[in-house]
Design an enzyme around this catalytic site. Structure first.
Site, mmCIF file in Angstrom:
data_model
loop_
_atom_site.group_PDB
_atom_site.id
_atom_site.type_symbol
_atom_site.label_atom_id
_atom_site.label_comp_id
_atom_site.label_asym_id
_atom_site.label_seq_id
_atom_site.Cartn_x
_atom_site.Cartn_y
_atom_site.Cartn_z
ATOM 1 N N HIS A 261 86.951 49.981 -20.628
ATOM 2 C CA HIS A 261 87.057 51.486 -20.166
ATOM 3 C C HIS A 261 85.650 52.112 -19.561
ATOM 4 C CE1 HIS A 261 85.121 51.491 -24.397
ATOM 5 N NE2 HIS A 261 84.488 52.380 -23.976
ATOM 6 N N GLU B 87 87.014 61.712 -29.271
ATOM 7 C CA GLU B 87 87.682 60.915 -28.122
ATOM 8 C C GLU B 87 89.012 60.987 -27.703
ATOM 9 O OE1 GLU B 87 85.842 57.000 -29.472
ATOM 10 O OE2 GLU B 87 87.768 56.400 -28.731
ATOM 11 N N GLN C 123 87.721 56.586 -21.330
ATOM 12 C CA GLN C 123 87.441 57.129 -22.723
ATOM 13 C C GLN C 123 86.821 58.463 -22.462
ATOM 14 O OE1 GLN C 123 84.143 55.277 -24.721
ATOM 15 N NE2 GLN C 123 85.358 55.548 -26.617
ATOM 16 N N HIS D 121 79.054 55.727 -19.858
ATOM 17 C CA HIS D 121 78.734 54.374 -19.948
ATOM 18 C C HIS D 121 80.055 53.492 -19.354
ATOM 19 C CE1 HIS D 121 81.258 55.237 -23.583
ATOM 20 N NE2 HIS D 121 81.514 54.166 -23.423
ATOM 21 N N GLU E 64 78.826 48.601 -22.781
ATOM 22 C CA GLU E 64 79.557 48.525 -23.753
ATOM 23 C C GLU E 64 80.252 47.163 -23.813
ATOM 24 O OE1 GLU E 64 81.798 51.885 -25.314
ATOM 25 O OE2 GLU E 64 82.759 50.673 -27.000
HETATM 26 N N1 CMX Z 1 73.274 56.038 -19.166
HETATM 27 C C1 CMX Z 1 72.198 55.756 -18.489
HETATM 28 N N2 CMX Z 1 70.643 55.868 -19.107
HETATM 29 C C2 CMX Z 1 70.705 56.308 -20.110
HETATM 30 C C3 CMX Z 1 71.706 56.632 -20.990
HETATM 31 C C4 CMX Z 1 73.202 56.459 -20.479
HETATM 32 N N3 CMX Z 1 74.289 56.845 -21.041
HETATM 33 N N4 CMX Z 1 71.502 57.275 -22.137
HETATM 34 C C5 CMX Z 1 70.032 57.376 -21.926
HETATM 35 N N5 CMX Z 1 69.691 56.755 -20.832
HETATM 36 C C6 CMX Z 1 68.158 56.528 -20.473
HETATM 37 C C7 CMX Z 1 67.581 58.051 -20.402
HETATM 38 O O1 CMX Z 1 67.843 58.512 -19.163
HETATM 39 C C8 CMX Z 1 66.073 57.575 -20.860
HETATM 40 O O2 CMX Z 1 65.662 57.241 -19.537
HETATM 41 P P1 CMX Z 1 64.213 57.652 -19.122
HETATM 42 O O3 CMX Z 1 62.992 57.420 -19.926
HETATM 43 O O4 CMX Z 1 63.876 57.112 -17.711
HETATM 44 O O5 CMX Z 1 64.311 59.368 -19.021
HETATM 45 C C9 CMX Z 1 66.173 56.442 -21.563
HETATM 46 O O6 CMX Z 1 67.624 55.918 -21.550
HETATM 47 C C10 CMX Z 1 66.038 56.962 -23.002
HETATM 48 O O7 CMX Z 1 67.013 58.140 -23.255
HETATM 49 P P2 CMX Z 1 66.885 58.831 -24.624
HETATM 50 O O8 CMX Z 1 67.591 60.055 -23.993
HETATM 51 O O9 CMX Z 1 65.615 58.921 -24.840
HETATM 52 O O10 CMX Z 1 67.975 58.283 -25.501
HETATM 53 P P3 CMX Z 1 67.876 57.240 -26.868
HETATM 54 O O11 CMX Z 1 66.715 56.349 -26.402
HETATM 55 O O12 CMX Z 1 67.506 58.131 -28.057
HETATM 56 O O13 CMX Z 1 69.391 56.649 -26.596
HETATM 57 C C11 CMX Z 1 70.575 54.883 -26.097
HETATM 58 C C12 CMX Z 1 69.691 55.914 -25.484
HETATM 59 C C13 CMX Z 1 71.242 54.050 -24.988
HETATM 60 C C14 CMX Z 1 69.774 53.978 -26.975
HETATM 61 C C15 CMX Z 1 71.679 55.718 -27.037
HETATM 62 O O14 CMX Z 1 72.275 56.466 -26.132
HETATM 63 C C16 CMX Z 1 72.752 54.591 -27.442
HETATM 64 O O15 CMX Z 1 72.602 54.160 -28.541
HETATM 65 N N6 CMX Z 1 73.788 54.344 -26.880
HETATM 66 C C17 CMX Z 1 74.928 53.771 -27.610
HETATM 67 C C18 CMX Z 1 75.663 54.496 -28.511
HETATM 68 C C19 CMX Z 1 76.629 55.551 -27.877
HETATM 69 O O16 CMX Z 1 76.279 55.781 -26.579
HETATM 70 N N7 CMX Z 1 77.597 55.965 -28.312
HETATM 71 C C20 CMX Z 1 78.666 56.932 -28.024
HETATM 72 C C21 CMX Z 1 79.886 56.265 -27.378
HETATM 73 C C22 CMX Z 1 80.899 55.679 -28.101
HETATM 74 C C23 CMX Z 1 81.955 54.856 -27.803
HETATM 75 O O17 CMX Z 1 81.790 54.458 -26.665
HETATM 76 O O18 CMX Z 1 82.891 54.457 -28.298
HETATM 77 CO CO CO Z 2 82.925 53.475 -25.051
#
Ligand code: CMX
Ligand code: CO
Length: 142
Positions: free
Chosen positions: A7, A43, A60, A84, A134
Site C-alpha cells: 500500500h 484508516e 491506505q 509512507h 513499511e
Molecule cells: N516520511 C519521511 N520523513 C519523515 C516522516 C515520514 N512519514 N516522518 C518523520 N520524518 C522525518 C521528519 O521530517 C524529521 O526529519 P528532520 O529531522 O530532517 O526534520 C525526522 O524524520 C524525525 O521526525 P519527527 O517529526 O521528529 O518524528 P519522530 O522521530 O517522532 O517519528 C518516525 C518519526 C518515523 C519514527 C515515526 O513517524 C514512526 O514511528 N513511524 C512509524 C509508525 C507510523 O507511521 N504509523 C502510522 C501508520 C500506520 C500504518 O501504516 O498502519
Molecule cells: Co501503512
C-alpha cells in the site's frame, strides 16, 4: 522476499472527505475500515489491484485519532499528502532482520498488528532516503 507494493499510506485531516474524493474522482471504493489505537489512526483501505503473488495493492487513507500520534505530528508539520510506502512480503520477520543487518534502522523489535490483521514493521525514513517504509505480511500469510 519483497514481492509487491502492499500500500501507499496517505495522511489526511478528514477521512470521510478523502474517501469521497477517491470515490468520486477515480471510482475507488472502500474495501475495509478500522481504527488502530496502537498506531493512533482511523484508516480506510481502497483496493487498487490484485497481484500475481495472490496479494493485492491498496491505498491506505489515514486520519489521526489523537494529537500525540505519529500521523498527527506529521500532518502538523507537512499538511496532507503521501506519508509512507509499504512493501508486501511473505515473511516480515526474515526480511526486516536481513534489512537491519544492512544497517537500516527497523523501528520495532517485533512486528506489530497492522491493517486487516497483518503484521507490520517500519524502516526509519532517515535511513531510506527520506521515505518512511513499511513492511507487511498479510494475515493469510502468517
Ligand atoms: N516520511 C519521511 N520523513 C519523515 C516522516 C515520514 N512519514 N516522518 C518523520 N520524518 C522525518 C521528519 O521530517 C524529521 O526529519 P528532520 O529531522 O530532517 O526534520 C525526522 O524524520 C524525525 O521526525 P519527527 O517529526 O521528529 O518524528 P519522530 O522521530 O517522532 O517519528 C518516525 C518519526 C518515523 C519514527 C515515526 O513517524 C514512526 O514511528 N513511524 C512509524 C509508525 C507510523 O507511521 N504509523 C502510522 C501508520 C500506520 C500504518 O501504516 O498502519
Ligand atoms: Co501503512
Amino acid at each position: 522476499m519483497l514481492s509487491r507494493i502492499d500500500h501507499i499510506g496517505i495522511a489526511c485531516f478528514d477521512l470521510d472527505k478523502t474517501v469521497e474524493f477517491y470515490r468520486s474522482t477515480y471510482g475507488f471504493e472502500v474495501f475495509h475500515t478500522e481504527v488502530n489505537e496502537e498506531q493512533g489512526v482511523r484508516e480506510a483501505m481502497l483496493k487498487i489491484n490484485e497481484t500475481s503473488d495472490g496479494g493485492a495493492s491498496y491505498l491506505q487513507l489515514l486520519e489521526p485519532t489523537r494529537e500525540d500520534s505519529t500521523v498527527a505530528k506529521w500532518l502538523a508539520k507537512n499538511g496532507e499528502g503521501v506519508h509512507h510506502i509499504a512493501f508486501g512480503t511473505e515473511d516480515v520477520d526474515a526480511d526486516s532482520s536481513a534489512i537491519r543487518d544492512k544497517g537500516v534502522r527497523v523501528l520495532y523489535d517485533e512486528p506489530r498488528v497492522g491493517s486487516m490483521g497483518s503484521r507490520i514493521t517500519f524502516l526509519h525514513p532517515k535511513d531510506c532516503g527520506g521515505v518512511l517504509t513499511e513492511l507487511v505480511t498479510s494475515a493469510e500469510k502468517h
